[in-house]
Design a protein around this motif. Structure first.
Motif, PDB file in Angstrom:
ATOM      1  N   UNK A  50       0.824  -1.206   0.000  1.00 45.31           N
ATOM      2  CA  UNK A  50       0.000   0.000   0.000  1.00 45.31           C
ATOM      3  C   UNK A  50       0.858   1.256   0.000  1.00 45.31           C
ATOM      4  N   UNK A  51       1.927   1.264   0.807  1.00 47.96           N
ATOM      5  CA  UNK A  51       2.780   2.442   0.874  1.00 47.96           C
ATOM      6  C   UNK A  51       3.498   2.683  -0.446  1.00 47.96           C
ATOM      7  N   UNK A  52       3.923   1.610  -1.111  1.00 50.49           N
ATOM      8  CA  UNK A  52       4.561   1.764  -2.417  1.00 50.49           C
ATOM      9  C   UNK A  52       3.585   2.356  -3.429  1.00 50.49           C
ATOM     10  N   UNK A  53       2.313   1.943  -3.339  1.00 57.46           N
ATOM     11  CA  UNK A  53       1.297   2.503  -4.232  1.00 57.46           C
ATOM     12  C   UNK A  53       1.088   3.986  -3.948  1.00 57.46           C
ATOM     13  N   UNK A  54       1.079   4.361  -2.661  1.00 56.87           N
ATOM     14  CA  UNK A  54       0.925   5.779  -2.325  1.00 56.87           C
ATOM     15  C   UNK A  54       2.119   6.598  -2.806  1.00 56.87           C
ATOM     16  N   UNK A  55       3.310   6.038  -2.707  1.00 57.71           N
ATOM     17  CA  UNK A  55       4.488   6.736  -3.235  1.00 57.71           C
ATOM     18  C   UNK A  55       4.320   7.013  -4.727  1.00 57.71           C
ATOM     19  N   UNK A  56       3.851   6.001  -5.449  1.00 61.48           N
ATOM     20  CA  UNK A  56       3.646   6.167  -6.895  1.00 61.48           C
ATOM     21  C   UNK A  56       2.607   7.249  -7.171  1.00 61.48           C
TER      22      UNK A  56
END
Length: 567
Positions: A50-56
């Motif tokens: 989820x955090x990687x998706x938010x970074x993107x």
């Protein structure tokens, strides 16, 4: 939408709180019987994807984070903030050559006490309101546009009639797109703001403190190859729902900051005091060692004997800093080792080194803290961290405030030792007052442990009597101000605040120290006013006030004592 700092704070307050997230966790994340193996699928395991998706969505990728930044990653239960403050001092505030080698130094910590900008610092100073607002809205707007793009893509495709027969998921207003619903929760959002600020401001060395745990913490999206060193500070029981209820379980999570081919520094646990404590310590160390092997990291265990032989840098004397407490030498040792390793890795990558003379700074400390050069470790005195073993002299009353936001049984043991070393034993006129709160844990048990710890560490008897450790104790909620009153009726415009926790803590103290008078209040402003009134009736003698139990309490206290401090 105004792009002001005030507007940024307003938008930040609308995000889902960290507490709302942590409340989703009730059972321990890792079974006690398998502390050294990964837990089954649970809410924790969703965190990093989820955090990687938010970074993107925020316009950042791991390639961006790896291109220019090099990180020191710090996890642990106690001492994380101190270690980050010491590393910052070593890299940014001491020797000019070392600072040049490290480049701009960014520090990301939590929680903040007075201003949210405390969480994001560059070269030891919080970023300005202007910079905070700039990077805050860069992230906010990027998330809004990503949500708009995703919505358009869904509308362009065929609706999923099985799961959403009415197509309701596609009906989102512009207000919702621009609002908090399309943004990550509070801590994740600020983590992204910090990383964006560090990239935008040309930071080279970033010191990143975990929020909760390590393996699944929002900060653990740092590119492994760009982490130069990691630290696991002292471990304790905290955040049981997310991390488990034993030290080995918690160690599994904290060791998530280990990175392949890199060193991680920790204090070797020996379990002094009992056979049971020794067994728990050994099992905890086994978890840390096994995790290092699994992740391909090198675990460096600092021996207490070596640290004590070194002695660290004491906080006594003018200009020595505000990080007091005999335990700080262990945090200093971890910081020295991690900072030196960071410089060594930078040198190996030829980052920011312009001469042979500067390259030798990486040898400031290697495998032993007592090998560190005095010119390197002297920068430790510049470390600053509010609300941890902090002494504050009141401008409006004869009061010395001894402030520490400790909130676990283990950390309150250190507070007891620190407080005992600070109070004046032979002054029969001196008043000692306790200001305490702990809203989320067993406050009565914690305050009882604190008093027992002070009694055990305070030589006596004293003229005031060993049993009366405090002449008065105030138990307050963390609310900054009293409830608002209606100008028409004079009654509160919000519900009565629950004081059951405070009353239970007051009763626990009265059982141990019957001669101590107590009061229970629903806000910190009234608590400070009461303590000042007591001090001003003390015939000119100074009053010592111990404030502890919660960083939220400490934050409200500092805002009350320093009302003109810029938010």
């Amino acid at each position: 939408m105004a792009r002001t700092y005030e507007s940024a704070l307003s938008h930040l307050a609308a995000l889902q709180s960290n507490r709302a997230i942590t409340s989703l966790f009730s059972p321990p994340a890792i079974p006690a019987s398998s502390a050294s193996t990964a837990p089954k699928q649970d809410l924790n395991s969703l965190a990093i994807p989820e955090m990687l998706a938010w970074l993107q969505r925020a316009g950042l990728s791991q390639d961006d984070l790896a291109a220019k930044l090099r990180y020191i990653h710090v996890a642990g239960t106690k001492g994380k903030g101190s270690v980050c403050a010491y590393i910052t001092a070593l890299l940014a505030l001491g020797d000019v050559k070392i600072h040049r080698a490290a480049g701009k130094v960014g520090t990301y910590t939590s929680p903040h006490l007075v201003s949210v900008r405390e969480r994001i610092a560059i070269d030891g100073s919080p970023i300005s309101q202007e910079l905070f607002a700039r990077y805050f809205f860069e992230v906010w707007d990027a998330c809004t546009e990503a949500a708009r793009t995703e919505l358009a893509a869904r509308r362009a495709g065929k609706p999923d009639r099985e799961n959403d027969p009415a197509g309701e998921a596609e009906v989102i207003s512009e207000e919702e797109l621009q609002g908090p619903a399309t943004k990550p929760f509070y801590f994740r959002f600020l983590t992204i703001v910090a990383l964006r600020a560090f990239l935008g401001e040309g930071v080279r060395s970033a010191i990143i403190e975990c929020g909760i745990g390590g393996e699944y913490d929002s900060t653990n999206v740092l590119p492994p190859s760009s982490v130069t060193a990691s630290v696991v500070t002292q471990l304790g029981i905290d955040h049981v729902g997310m991390l488990g209820g034993t030290l080995p379980e918690i160690a599994w999570h904290k060791s998530g900051v280990y990175k392949p081919g890199r060193k991680c520094y920790t204090r070797k646990l020996d379990g002094k005091g009992s056979t049971e404590a020794a067994a728990i310590a050994e099992k905890t160390m086994q978890v840390l060692r096994q995790r290092a092997q699994e992740k391909g990291a090198t675990l460096i265990e600092l021996q207490d004997a070596d640290v004590e032989r070194w002695g660290g840098l004491t906080a006594s004397g003018k200009g020595a800093g505000i990080l007091e407490g005999s335990f700080q030498k262990y945090n200093q040792a971890l910081a020295v080792r991690a900072a030196a390793e960071h410089l060594r890795v930078l040198a190996s990558e030829s980052l920011n080194y312009s001469s042979e003379g500067e390259q030798r700074t990486n040898t400031a400390a290697d495998e032993r803290s007592d090998d560190a050069s005095p010119s390197f470790t002297s920068a430790l005195r510049f470390a600053r961290l509010r609300g941890r073993c902090e002494t504050h002299e009141d401008e409006h009353a004869p009061i010395t405030w001894l402030i520490d936001g400790a909130h676990t049984a283990e950390s309150l043991t250190e507070v007891a030792r620190w407080f005992s070393s600070k109070i004046v034993q032979d002054n029969s006129k001196a008043k000692s007052v306790l200001l305490f709160n702990q809203q989320d844990r067993d406050a009565a048990k914690l305050v009882s442990g604190l008093l027992e710890g002070i009694k055990a560490k305070t030589p006596g008897p004293t003229d005031r009597g060993q049993e009366q450790l405090f002449t008065h104790a105030v138990f307050s909620r963390n609310d900054l101000s009293p409830r608002a009153l209606s100008t028409d009726t004079g009654e509160g415009t919000e519900p009565e605040r629950d004081l059951s926790v405070q009353r239970a803590a007051a009763e626990a103290l009265s059982t141990i120290s019957p001669a101590t008078s107590t009061s229970v209040l629903d806000n910190v402003a009234d608590a400070v006013a009461e303590v000042r009134a007591l001090a001003n009736r003390n015939d000119g003698a100074r009053t010592t006030v111990l404030v502890t139990g919660s960083l939220h309490l400490v934050g409200a206290l500092l805002r009350t004592l320093e009302p003109d401090t810029e938010d």
